[in-house]
Motif scaffolding. Structure first.
Motif, PDB file in Angstrom:
ATOM      1  N   GLY A   1     -14.849  -0.782   1.232  1.00  0.00           N
ATOM      2  CA  GLY A   1     -15.104   0.699   1.805  1.00  0.00           C
ATOM      3  C   GLY A   1     -14.046   1.664   1.306  1.00  0.00           C
ATOM      4  O   GLY A   1     -12.891   1.406   0.616  1.00  0.00           O
ATOM      5  N   ARG A   2     -14.572   2.991   1.774  1.00  0.00           N
ATOM      6  CA  ARG A   2     -13.322   3.925   1.394  1.00  0.00           C
ATOM      7  C   ARG A   2     -12.040   3.690   2.175  1.00  0.00           C
ATOM      8  O   ARG A   2     -11.047   4.129   1.236  1.00  0.00           O
ATOM      9  N   GLN A   3     -12.010   3.387   3.309  1.00  0.00           N
ATOM     10  CA  GLN A   3     -10.747   2.996   3.812  1.00  0.00           C
ATOM     11  C   GLN A   3      -9.925   1.904   3.089  1.00  0.00           C
ATOM     12  O   GLN A   3      -8.792   2.161   2.874  1.00  0.00           O
ATOM     13  N   THR A   4     -10.440   0.996   2.511  1.00  0.00           N
ATOM     14  CA  THR A   4      -9.710   0.004   1.633  1.00  0.00           C
ATOM     15  C   THR A   4      -9.352   0.492   0.557  1.00  0.00           C
ATOM     16  O   THR A   4      -8.299   0.579   0.014  1.00  0.00           O
ATOM     17  N   ARG A   5     -10.208   1.347  -0.304  1.00  0.00           N
ATOM     18  CA  ARG A   5      -9.945   1.873  -1.463  1.00  0.00           C
ATOM     19  C   ARG A   5      -8.808   2.840  -1.229  1.00  0.00           C
ATOM     20  O   ARG A   5      -7.703   3.067  -2.095  1.00  0.00           O
ATOM     21  N   GLU A   6      -8.531   3.798  -0.124  1.00  0.00           N
ATOM     22  CA  GLU A   6      -7.654   4.475   0.027  1.00  0.00           C
ATOM     23  C   GLU A   6      -6.411   3.735   0.452  1.00  0.00           C
ATOM     24  O   GLU A   6      -5.424   4.201   0.035  1.00  0.00           O
ATOM     25  N   TYR A   7      -6.457   2.578   0.944  1.00  0.00           N
ATOM     26  CA  TYR A   7      -5.300   1.795   1.559  1.00  0.00           C
ATOM     27  C   TYR A   7      -4.584   1.160   0.039  1.00  0.00           C
ATOM     28  O   TYR A   7      -3.556   1.327  -0.095  1.00  0.00           O
ATOM     29  N   ILE A   8      -5.449   0.761  -0.956  1.00  0.00           N
ATOM     30  CA  ILE A   8      -5.022   0.412  -2.075  1.00  0.00           C
ATOM     31  C   ILE A   8      -4.290   1.755  -2.964  1.00  0.00           C
ATOM     32  O   ILE A   8      -3.071   1.442  -3.501  1.00  0.00           O
ATOM     33  N   ILE A   9      -4.843   2.825  -3.162  1.00  0.00           N
ATOM     34  CA  ILE A   9      -4.323   3.873  -3.695  1.00  0.00           C
ATOM     35  C   ILE A   9      -2.794   4.335  -2.920  1.00  0.00           C
ATOM     36  O   ILE A   9      -2.218   4.686  -3.499  1.00  0.00           O
ATOM     37  N   ASN A  10      -2.916   4.111  -1.674  1.00  0.00           N
ATOM     38  CA  ASN A  10      -1.625   4.754  -1.026  1.00  0.00           C
ATOM     39  C   ASN A  10      -0.551   3.711  -1.240  1.00  0.00           C
ATOM     40  O   ASN A  10       0.570   3.930  -1.605  1.00  0.00           O
ATOM     41  N   TYR A  11      -0.869   2.469  -1.534  1.00  0.00           N
ATOM     42  CA  TYR A  11       0.090   1.282  -1.723  1.00  0.00           C
ATOM     43  C   TYR A  11       0.691   1.527  -2.998  1.00  0.00           C
ATOM     44  O   TYR A  11       1.884   1.555  -3.147  1.00  0.00           O
ATOM     45  N   HIS A  12      -0.228   1.864  -4.104  1.00  0.00           N
ATOM     46  CA  HIS A  12       0.433   2.266  -5.416  1.00  0.00           C
ATOM     47  C   HIS A  12       1.150   3.661  -5.650  1.00  0.00           C
ATOM     48  O   HIS A  12       2.185   3.672  -6.032  1.00  0.00           O
ATOM     49  N   LYS A  13       0.745   4.511  -4.645  1.00  0.00           N
ATOM     50  CA  LYS A  13       1.314   6.019  -4.550  1.00  0.00           C
ATOM     51  C   LYS A  13       2.847   5.680  -4.084  1.00  0.00           C
ATOM     52  O   LYS A  13       3.668   6.279  -4.773  1.00  0.00           O
ATOM     53  N   VAL A  14       2.903   5.017  -2.850  1.00  0.00           N
ATOM     54  CA  VAL A  14       4.314   4.680  -2.333  1.00  0.00           C
ATOM     55  C   VAL A  14       5.023   3.918  -3.277  1.00  0.00           C
ATOM     56  O   VAL A  14       6.130   4.142  -3.546  1.00  0.00           O
TER      57      VAL A  14
END
Length: 135
Positions: free
Chosen positions: A113-126
């Motif tokens: 879902g959206r929350q997991t996709r955002e989690y992955i994006i956030n990981y890469h961003k950090v």
């Protein structure tokens, strides 16, 4: 060491994971998922750890940083790769992160879902921000 080498092509930064999971808070507790500690170990993960290793850890012990980190490392470096192979899911950083965050069942069924996709994006961003700061 904060970089966990899972395979020749997959490495997970544990410091980044702890940052996005709990803001590096070893006392973090998620009321909804019952996840505990710095790496937000869930009851399902804890049960899997017990069944696979024979090591019985009480949920309250997940607030000890060394125990929480040990289970996180086991899950990322041992159990998730086993499950990815079993279900013939490509072993990638994003799939490891998706399995860690949403569970292998959801990843296998394509229910990310959206929350997991955002989690992955956030990981890469950090990770990218850390890289830029180190240059």
């Amino acid at each position: 060491m904060d970089i966990l080498i899972i395979s020749a092509t997959i490495a997970i930064n544990l410091a980044t994971l702890a940052q996005i999971e709990s803001s590096n808070n070893p006392s973090a507790y998620n009321e909804h998922t019952k996840a505990r500690g710095e790496y937000q170990i869930t009851p399902v993960c804890l049960l899997d750890y017990h069944l696979q290793t024979g090591n019985e850890i009480k949920p309250s012990e997940l607030f000890f940083e060394d125990i929480n980190r040990r289970i996180c490392i086991w899950y990322l470096a041992v159990r998730i790769p086993q499950l990815l192979r079993h279900y013939a899911i490509p072993a990638t950083v994003d799939n490891v992160l998706a399995a860690y965050h949403a569970g292998i069942g959801n990843l296998r069924q394509g229910k990310i879902g959206r929350q997991t996709r955002e989690y992955i994006i956030n990981y890469h961003k950090v990770e990218e921000e850390k890289l830029c700061l180190s240059l």
